[in-house]
Design an enzyme around this catalytic site. Structure first.
Site, PDB file in Angstrom:
ATOM      1  N   CYS A 177       0.750  -1.243  -0.127  1.00 37.39           N
ATOM      2  CA  CYS A 177       0.096   0.018  -0.097  1.00 37.39           C
ATOM      3  C   CYS A 177       0.851   1.492   0.125  1.00 37.39           C
ATOM      4  O   CYS A 177       2.081   1.168   0.378  1.00 37.39           O
ATOM      5  CB  CYS A 177      -1.027   0.010   1.251  1.00 37.39           C
ATOM      6  N   CYS A 215       3.213   2.324   3.042  1.00 34.46           N
ATOM      7  CA  CYS A 215       4.405   1.484   3.233  1.00 34.46           C
ATOM      8  C   CYS A 215       5.722   2.491   2.760  1.00 34.46           C
ATOM      9  O   CYS A 215       7.086   2.442   3.354  1.00 34.46           O
ATOM     10  CB  CYS A 215       4.724   0.248   2.212  1.00 34.46           C
ATOM     11  N   ASP A 271      14.156  32.720 -22.665  1.00 36.30           N
ATOM     12  CA  ASP A 271      15.292  33.160 -23.110  1.00 36.30           C
ATOM     13  C   ASP A 271      15.416  33.032 -24.394  1.00 36.30           C
ATOM     14  O   ASP A 271      14.793  32.165 -25.540  1.00 36.30           O
ATOM     15  CB  ASP A 271      16.593  32.302 -22.691  1.00 36.30           C
ATOM     16  N   ASP A 302      18.409  27.566 -22.078  1.00 32.46           N
ATOM     17  CA  ASP A 302      19.204  26.756 -22.863  1.00 32.46           C
ATOM     18  C   ASP A 302      20.016  25.903 -21.638  1.00 32.46           C
ATOM     19  O   ASP A 302      20.660  25.021 -21.698  1.00 32.46           O
ATOM     20  CB  ASP A 302      19.997  27.138 -23.826  1.00 32.46           C
ATOM     21  N   ASP A 307      21.911  30.352 -17.841  1.00 36.37           N
ATOM     22  CA  ASP A 307      20.644  30.895 -16.943  1.00 36.37           C
ATOM     23  C   ASP A 307      20.213  30.135 -15.728  1.00 36.37           C
ATOM     24  O   ASP A 307      19.095  30.179 -15.262  1.00 36.37           O
ATOM     25  CB  ASP A 307      19.410  30.877 -18.021  1.00 36.37           C
TER      26      ASP A 307
END
Length: 779
Positions: free
Chosen positions: A62, A65, A472, A658, A662
């Protein structure tokens, strides 16, 4: 039937060869460095070596757990963090080898009542196979015994006064009792074992009320069968007992299969590499070797339908290659000799030969697997909230069951036990705890097939509510290459002559300007150049057949300082110091950029362009895309401040970059999306990674995230409504125990199947209008 019997009668001990846990003779196998490296990655933090290991957990019945296992692991000194996902049954543990050993981690899991195996190990596969077969066995035993008990119960129900003697009635009850014993001791074993573990560790889990219901029903029916005049009366409910155990097990088995199907999308992607490959010797003959024995420079023959075992270059043959794992594109791409190929992609059409350049952890495939493994072990905040609610809810259930039994003790003592049993069984909050993780995992699996890796599952919830998208410019809305826009001659030299000499010089350079020149003049006759040299950061120079010196590069390098410099990327071409022409370039917008921006704006989101370039270049891109606003000439600090201002205004901000320069603003945004191009995926900090650089995948991810939130709300509403209706029915005595068991099983199964719809329908219709650009990732 024969095939079913053969499947059931297969040996039930496939885990005998599992690595031993701490304290056992084979515990050292867990701590062996070479063995540890198979499922662990290492990194340094504050000058200390830190390990992050992935395990598959066996014995989880379950969602509660997972909390138990996390607590057991975090209690060890030297364990920084532990995440266990009940939907995938995977654990991710961050620990410090100087303070604790891997065998101690496994020992802690075993002490909590579970088993741990290394992720991707054979034992893990065998453990899952054992669990499936034991589940099927339990369903078979419970179903068989239930049918026999019903045969003995029906005569008692239909017999009229005087139709059956007391001796026959008692004989039928004893036969039902005998048939109920294997149901309680074997078929219901998972419920009883989990409940015992919870009570032994002084906690209450989801199986506690179910186990109490089973035991109370069995004990009360046993008392009635052997002492009809005793405190339990003369009515037995072995038929109800076996029936609701059978229904519970059927529901749990179907739930197990559904969860495996949901997690299977991630599993399939993580098991793409072949076990062995054909390595070519110097004389051209081949030998079969395990993948982990490959080294840089090896030549490997990859057959049709086989995955490439490492990153490298194709050296013989041509093939259509499926790179959906890396790009999200379902269309195969053509690879010829000299083209790069990546591990995990599949050769579809013919056998080819590749030269291996990167293997193991250095491949892009391994980095993707690490990201997926991290996400598979994470539980989002909503799931943790549901787990925290489950514990007090269970205490309330026990109190309600006790109160109901007490009240019925005054109304009708013969029904008090059965009312309590029905309340205990029907209110197990499995559906509540499965509502969120099942939906989130299904969404993550669907996105993985679309080329979007989810590193932080909680980000999907935030993405669904985001109202501002900040992009960006360079490398995100524009491609990482330039195109030649204009050639402006400054002398009588022909334009094509200046361009031809510039292209000749550009052939030796990998600079974006040089690559753009080479691509723009493929049909021009390129003159012969000698003594060609590249000056880093300045340009390229060389001599033509007449011995004249040509220069291509910056204004200072080519001697063009006196000429108007203008905006945007540009280069100059000169001969013997005389400037011949100016070459103006522009960034190439992504083919799908405008459609993506339009889709986001139509969905009610604001779109901003963030760029460090000059205002003119940023405005030119913004005008082409139709964004709401721009922020030009932005430094990393000003980008960060811009996002903080938006957040201060109450916006949920998604930052798309990218992943190279950044990092601060990506870390600050509510959701960060990193492009997969060229960057080391293992270092990316994005919550989501667009592996194929398809911006359209971002729109698809947002649409799917919204559907995911809708499914979670449906699941939670169902779980809450189900309990709100079932508890009163059980308390008034209108819900027999077997119906309660059927309702509980159906509730959990419905939640999982509802979440599974996200996995089946991975492509929202809204994304179909966006063109899919097939972008192959470079090695």
């Amino acid at each position: 039937m024969a095939s079913l019997s053969n499947d059931l009668l297969r040996p039930l001990s496939p885990i005998a060869s599992a690595p031993a846990v701490a304290g056992a003779p084979g515990a050292c196998a867990w701590d062996d460095e070479e063995e540890l490296a198979r499922y662990t990655r290492f990194f340094d933090r504050e000058g200390e070596r830190v390990a992050e290991s992935s395990f598959v957990i066996e014995g989880m019945y379950c969602a509660a757990c997972s909390v138990t296992i996390e607590q057991a692991l975090r209690a060890l000194p030297g364990v920084d963090d532990a995440d266990v996902n009940p939907a995938t049954r995977r654990a991710r543990v961050r620990w410090r080898p100087a303070r604790v050993q891997a065998s101690a981690l496994v020992h802690a899991v075993e002490s909590a009542g579970y088993r741990a195996y290394p992720a991707y190990a054979l034992q893990a596969e065998q453990g899952r196979d054992l669990e499936r077969r034991l589940s099927l066995w339990r369903v078979f035993v419970a179903g068989f015994c239930m049918m026999q008990v019903m045969m003995y119960a029906v005569p008692v129900y239909v017999a009229g006064p005087g139709d059956m003697t007391e001796d026959v009635r008692r004989l039928l009850n004893w036969a039902s009792w005998i048939l109920s014993i294997p149901v309680v001791l074997f078929a219901a074993g998972p419920f009883l074992k989990a409940a015992w573990l919870d009570l032994r560790h002084r906690r209450i889990g989801m199986d506690v009320p179910v186990a109490l219901g089973i035991l109370v029903a069995f004990v009360a029916s046993t008392g009635a069968a052997f002492d009809p005049g005793g405190i339990f009366g003369e009515d037995v409910y072995f038929d109800s007992l076996t029936m609701f155990v059978f229904f519970l097990l059927c529901g749990r088995h179907l739930e197990l299969r559904a969860r495996e199907a949901t997690a299977g999308a991630l599993e399939a992607l993580m098991h793409r590499l072949p076990q062995t490959v054909e390595r070519l010797r110097e004389d051209g003959t081949g030998e079969e070797v395990p993948v982990h024995r490959l080294r840089t420079g090896d030549r490997v023959r990859v057959r049709a339908g086989q995955a490439f075992p490492g990153d490298g270059t194709l050296i013989e043959g041509t093939a259509q290659v499926d790179e959906a794992l890396l790009t999200g594109e379902s269309h195969p791409v053509l690879r010829r000799p000299g083209d790069p190929v990546v591990a995990g992609s599949i050769s579809l059409s013919s056998a080819v030969v590749m030269r291996v350049e990167r293997t193991g952890e250095a491949t892009r495939y391994a980095q993707i697997v690490q990201l997926m493994e991290k996400a598979a072990a994470e539980r989002p905040s909503l799931a943790r909230l549901a787990d925290r609610i489950a514990a007090p809810f269970l205490w309330a259930v026990l109190a309600i069951a006790f109160g109901g039994a007490l009240a019925w003790g005054f109304i009708d003592p013969s029904r008090s036990v059965w009312v309590a049993v029905a309340v205990l069984i029907v209110t197990c909050p499995c559906a509540l705890s499965l509502a969120t993780p099942a939906a989130v995992l299904a969404a993550a699996a669907a996105l993985a097939r679309r080329g979007v890796l989810v590193q932080r599952l909680g980000a999907l919830e935030t993405l669904a509510a985001a109202d501002v998208f900040v992009f960006d410019k360079t490398g995100t809305l524009t491609q990482d290459r330039l195109t030649l826009r204009e050639v402006t001659p400054f002398s009588r030299v022909a334009q094509h002559e200046a361009l031809a000499h510039a292209a000749a010089l550009a052939q030796v350079s990998l600079h974006p300007v040089s690559r753009a020149l080479a691509a723009s003049a493929p049909s021009l006759p390129v003159p012969m150049m000698t003594e060609v040299h590249e000056h880093a950061g300045q340009g390229v120079e060389g001599r033509d057949a007449q011995g004249r010196r040509w220069r291509l590069g910056s204004a200072s390098f080519a001697g063009a300082e006196a000429w108007p410099q203008g905006e945007g990327p540009r280069a100059w071409i000169s001969v013997e110091g005389r400037v011949l022409a100016r070459l103006d370039f522009e960034e190439t917008l992504r083919e799908e950029g405008a459609a993506v921006v339009s889709q986001l704006r139509r969905a009610g989101a604001q779109v901003w362009l963030l760029s460090g370039d000059r205002a003119e270049a940023a405005r030119r891109v913004a005008a082409s895309l139709g964004v709401d606003g721009i922020e030009a000439q932005a430094t990393p600090q000003s980008k960060l401040q811009f996002v903080e201002r938006l957040q201060a205004q109450g916006h949920r901000v998604v930052m798309v970059g990218d992943g190279l320069n950044d990092a601060p603003v990506l870390a600050r945004a509510d959701v960060s999306v990193a492009m997969g191009q060229g960057a080391d995926l293992a270092r990316m900090q994005g919550d989501l990674v667009l592996l194929g650089n398809r911006l359209a995948a971002l729109v698809e991810a947002r649409a799917l995230a919204r559907r995911m939130v809708s499914v979670i709300r449906q699941n939670l509403a169902w779980a809450a409504g189900y309990n709100a209706v079932s508890i009163p029915l059980a308390l008034v005595g209108w819900l027999p125990p077997w119906v309660a068991g059927l309702g509980m099983a159906a509730s959990s199964l419905l939640v999982v199947l509802n979440a599974w719809r996200l996995n089946r329908h991975a492509s929202p219709a809204s994304a179909q209008a966006i063109p899919h650009a097939a972008v192959a990732m470079e090695g």
